[in-house]
Structure formats: structure tokens, C-alpha cells
Design a protein around this motif. Structure first.
Motif, PDB file in Angstrom:
ATOM      1  N   LEU A 225       0.823  -1.211   0.000  1.00 56.53           N
ATOM      2  CA  LEU A 225       0.000   0.000   0.000  1.00 56.53           C
ATOM      3  C   LEU A 225       0.857   1.261   0.000  1.00 56.53           C
ATOM      4  O   LEU A 225       0.523   2.247  -0.679  1.00 56.53           O
ATOM      5  N   ILE A 226       1.936   1.249   0.754  1.00 52.72           N
ATOM      6  CA  ILE A 226       2.819   2.422   0.785  1.00 52.72           C
ATOM      7  C   ILE A 226       3.412   2.684  -0.596  1.00 52.72           C
ATOM      8  O   ILE A 226       3.390   3.812  -1.098  1.00 52.72           O
ATOM      9  N   LEU A 227       3.937   1.626  -1.213  1.00 52.20           N
ATOM     10  CA  LEU A 227       4.535   1.792  -2.543  1.00 52.20           C
ATOM     11  C   LEU A 227       3.480   2.158  -3.577  1.00 52.20           C
ATOM     12  O   LEU A 227       3.683   3.058  -4.406  1.00 52.20           O
ATOM     13  N   GLY A 228       2.324   1.446  -3.526  1.00 51.75           N
ATOM     14  CA  GLY A 228       1.266   1.736  -4.485  1.00 51.75           C
ATOM     15  C   GLY A 228       0.713   3.137  -4.332  1.00 51.75           C
ATOM     16  O   GLY A 228       0.476   3.842  -5.318  1.00 51.75           O
ATOM     17  N   GLY A 229       0.497   3.559  -3.081  1.00 50.29           N
ATOM     18  CA  GLY A 229      -0.021   4.904  -2.843  1.00 50.29           C
ATOM     19  C   GLY A 229       0.948   5.982  -3.268  1.00 50.29           C
ATOM     20  O   GLY A 229       0.553   7.017  -3.819  1.00 50.29           O
ATOM     21  N   ALA A 230       2.238   5.742  -3.019  1.00 53.56           N
ATOM     22  CA  ALA A 230       3.240   6.741  -3.399  1.00 53.56           C
ATOM     23  C   ALA A 230       3.317   6.917  -4.915  1.00 53.56           C
ATOM     24  O   ALA A 230       3.573   8.016  -5.416  1.00 53.56           O
ATOM     25  N   VAL A 231       3.062   5.824  -5.646  1.00 51.42           N
ATOM     26  CA  VAL A 231       3.127   5.885  -7.106  1.00 51.42           C
ATOM     27  C   VAL A 231       1.823   6.396  -7.700  1.00 51.42           C
ATOM     28  O   VAL A 231       1.827   7.117  -8.704  1.00 51.42           O
ATOM     29  N   TYR A 232       0.688   6.052  -7.070  1.00 50.36           N
ATOM     30  CA  TYR A 232      -0.611   6.359  -7.671  1.00 50.36           C
ATOM     31  C   TYR A 232      -0.868   7.856  -7.822  1.00 50.36           C
ATOM     32  O   TYR A 232      -1.396   8.294  -8.851  1.00 50.36           O
ATOM     33  N   GLY A 233      -0.511   8.650  -6.816  1.00 43.05           N
ATOM     34  CA  GLY A 233      -0.797  10.083  -6.872  1.00 43.05           C
ATOM     35  C   GLY A 233      -0.200  10.758  -8.094  1.00 43.05           C
ATOM     36  O   GLY A 233      -0.930  11.362  -8.901  1.00 43.05           O
ATOM     37  N   PRO A 234       1.126  10.662  -8.299  1.00 47.29           N
ATOM     38  CA  PRO A 234       1.718  11.297  -9.488  1.00 47.29           C
ATOM     39  C   PRO A 234       1.196  10.715 -10.796  1.00 47.29           C
ATOM     40  O   PRO A 234       0.988  11.448 -11.762  1.00 47.29           O
ATOM     41  N   VAL A 235       0.966   9.378 -10.839  1.00 46.19           N
ATOM     42  CA  VAL A 235       0.472   8.762 -12.074  1.00 46.19           C
ATOM     43  C   VAL A 235      -0.937   9.267 -12.396  1.00 46.19           C
ATOM     44  O   VAL A 235      -1.255   9.591 -13.544  1.00 46.19           O
ATOM     45  N   ALA A 236      -1.814   9.332 -11.379  1.00 44.22           N
ATOM     46  CA  ALA A 236      -3.182   9.809 -11.606  1.00 44.22           C
ATOM     47  C   ALA A 236      -3.182  11.258 -12.078  1.00 44.22           C
ATOM     48  O   ALA A 236      -3.956  11.629 -12.965  1.00 44.22           O
ATOM     49  N   ALA A 237      -2.319  12.078 -11.492  1.00 45.85           N
ATOM     50  CA  ALA A 237      -2.259  13.483 -11.909  1.00 45.85           C
ATOM     51  C   ALA A 237      -1.782  13.611 -13.355  1.00 45.85           C
ATOM     52  O   ALA A 237      -2.323  14.403 -14.132  1.00 45.85           O
ATOM     53  N   ARG A 238      -0.793  12.805 -13.720  1.00 46.32           N
ATOM     54  CA  ARG A 238      -0.274  12.871 -15.090  1.00 46.32           C
ATOM     55  C   ARG A 238      -1.313  12.401 -16.096  1.00 46.32           C
ATOM     56  O   ARG A 238      -1.489  12.999 -17.152  1.00 46.32           O
TER      57      ARG A 238
END
Length: 250
Positions: A225-238
Motif C-alpha cells: 500500500l505504501i509503494l502503491g499509494g506513493a506511485v498512484y498520486g503522481p500517475v493519476a495526476a499525469r
């Protein structure tokens, strides 16, 4: 007015919120799993080969802190007893208070209250013409209430209750001497130590598995969850920026 700004801002805020929530939950699970394991378990290093092949010299094991009242036949326990050199030792419980432990049955097996016990975990060594008996020397002992009788899995060389048969307790150790029950081999990563089914039919049965799998599961899910959450924010914004119209002001 712009027709795209609110959409992009909305997607960005949603992505940031989901990302932050995943990281927060992940941190709780990850740190909570470690904290839970640190409270419940104590690491030990195996000093001798008396418990081979279950655990070997140099193995790092995780032992669940337990009360003596939780000990069952078949458990591999860490204990300290002054008559046994007053240093932490690791042996397997084969008898509890009131049991008569003896060896060997006509087929070479250990008996508990007259019932032969299969011991697939024990290294009994080679013997001419077939499998060696459960103990190189014959013995019989009655375990006093509040005590346990212990043997090493490496029966040929283990210094265990058989060495102390002439003591007042016939080789038994007080339940209060038990500090922990070995649940798993952490290094090398051999995994959980199973409870022997051969003792399950005897009164009291065998002990339940410890919470280590749940703790490891919480740690692994938390890390994901930590790794997924850290990646999801920037990816969703892009992705949100790419989907928005290039111009669109009207």
C-alpha cells in the motif's frame, strides 16, 4: 471561463486523496505488524545440533513468548533451568505433568502413557537392518505435575531429560522455566515449524500456531500500500493532464 481547470483540479485532488489514504493505511499495517511481532516474538540463535534436523547450529529462529501453562506436547521450547547449566536451551516437549514417557516400544518408538508416538521430526540415526529406535538408550520416567519432559530431535547426541533421569524430577523441567515456543526459522528462511500431529490425539492436544503469518501478512500488505499509494498520486495526476482538452477556453 475555462472549461478544463475544475476537471483537472478535481482529478488531482482525488488522486492525492487516494494516494494519501493508501500510504496512511499502509504505514499503520507495516509499522503495526513490526510492533506486534516485536512484542510477541523473541529471536534466538541455535547454538548446537541437538535439535537437528528441525533446526541446525547457527539458525536464527523466532520464538513466541508464552506462559508455561500454554505448553503442549510436541512444542519446541526455549527454557532456562539451573540444573541444565542455567543457559537458554532449545528442546522438544514429549511429556507433560502426569505422563509416563518411555522408550522403547517393541517397534522402537517412544511411548507416552503406553501409546506409541510417531516422530517424523526426529533424527534417530542409522541402524543395522532398519530404522534406529527413538532413543539409543532405554528409559522410563513419570513427569511430575507442573513439569515437562524434553528431548532433542537429534537423539544420538542430545543432552536432554535422559541425562537427568537420576535427578529428583526424573529429568523434568518446571513449566516456569519455559520462556518461549519456537514458531519459525527466520534464517535460513525455512518457514514455520509445524505442530506434530502424532501428539494431537493425546489429552490436551497440540498448541495452536502463533500469529506470525498474520504479522507477516500485515507487513507485506502495508509495504504494498505504501509503494502503491506513493506511485498512484503522481500517475493519476499525469493521466488527468493528458486527458484534459488542449485548449478549450470559452
Amino acid at each position: 471561463m475555462s472549461g478544463t481547470g475544475n476537471g483537472k483540479d478535481g482529478r488531482g485532488r482525488l488522486g492525492a486523496m487516494v494516494s494519501g489514504l493508501a500510504v496512511a493505511v499502509g504505514c499503520v499495517l507495516f509499522l503495526g505488524g513490526f510492533a506486534w511481532a516485536a512484542v510477541v516474538y523473541q529471536p534466538y540463535t541455535i547454538p548446537t545440533d541437538s535439535m537437528a534436523p528441525t533446526v541446525n547450529p547457527g539458525d536464527r529462529v523466532l520464538a513466541e513468548r508464552i506462559d508455561g501453562a500454554d505448553v503442549r506436547r510436541g512444542d519446541v521450547v526455549v527454557f532456562t533451568d539451573e540444573l541444565w547449566a542455567a543457559t537458554p536451551m532449545v528442546k522438544r516437549v514429549v511429556g507433560v505433568g502426569g505422563d509416563k514417557v518411555a522408550c522403547c516400544h517393541k517397534d522402537g518408538r517412544l511411548t507416552v502413557n503406553g501409546t506409541p508416538v510417531d516422530e517424523p521430526y526426529a533424527d534417530q540415526g542409522p541402524a543395522a537392518g532398519g530404522k534406529a529406535p527413538a532413543s539409543p538408550q532405554e528409559f522410563s520416567a513419570t513427569v511430575p505435575q507442573g513439569k515437562i519432559f524434553l528431548l532433542g530431535d537429534e537423539r544420538a547426541t542430545s543432552l536432554d531429560s535422559r541425562v537427568h533421569l537420576q535427578d529428583a524430577g526424573q529429568g523434568s523441567v518446571p513449566l516456569s522455566a519455559v520462556q518461549a515456543r519456537v514458531d519459525a526459522v527466520a534464517w535460513p528462511m525455512d518457514g514455520m515449524i509445524d505442530r506434530p500431529s502424532s501428539f494431537a490425539a493425546l489429552p490436551g492436544g497440540v498448541s495452536a500456531a502463533g500469529p506470525l503469518p498474520l504479522q507477516l501478512g500485515a507487513i507485506l500488505v502495508g509495504a504494498a500500500l505504501i509503494l502503491g499509494g506513493a506511485v498512484y498520486g503522481p500517475v493519476a495526476a499525469r493521466l488527468g493532464r493528458r486527458r484534459a482538452p488542449a485548449g478549450g477556453a470559452r
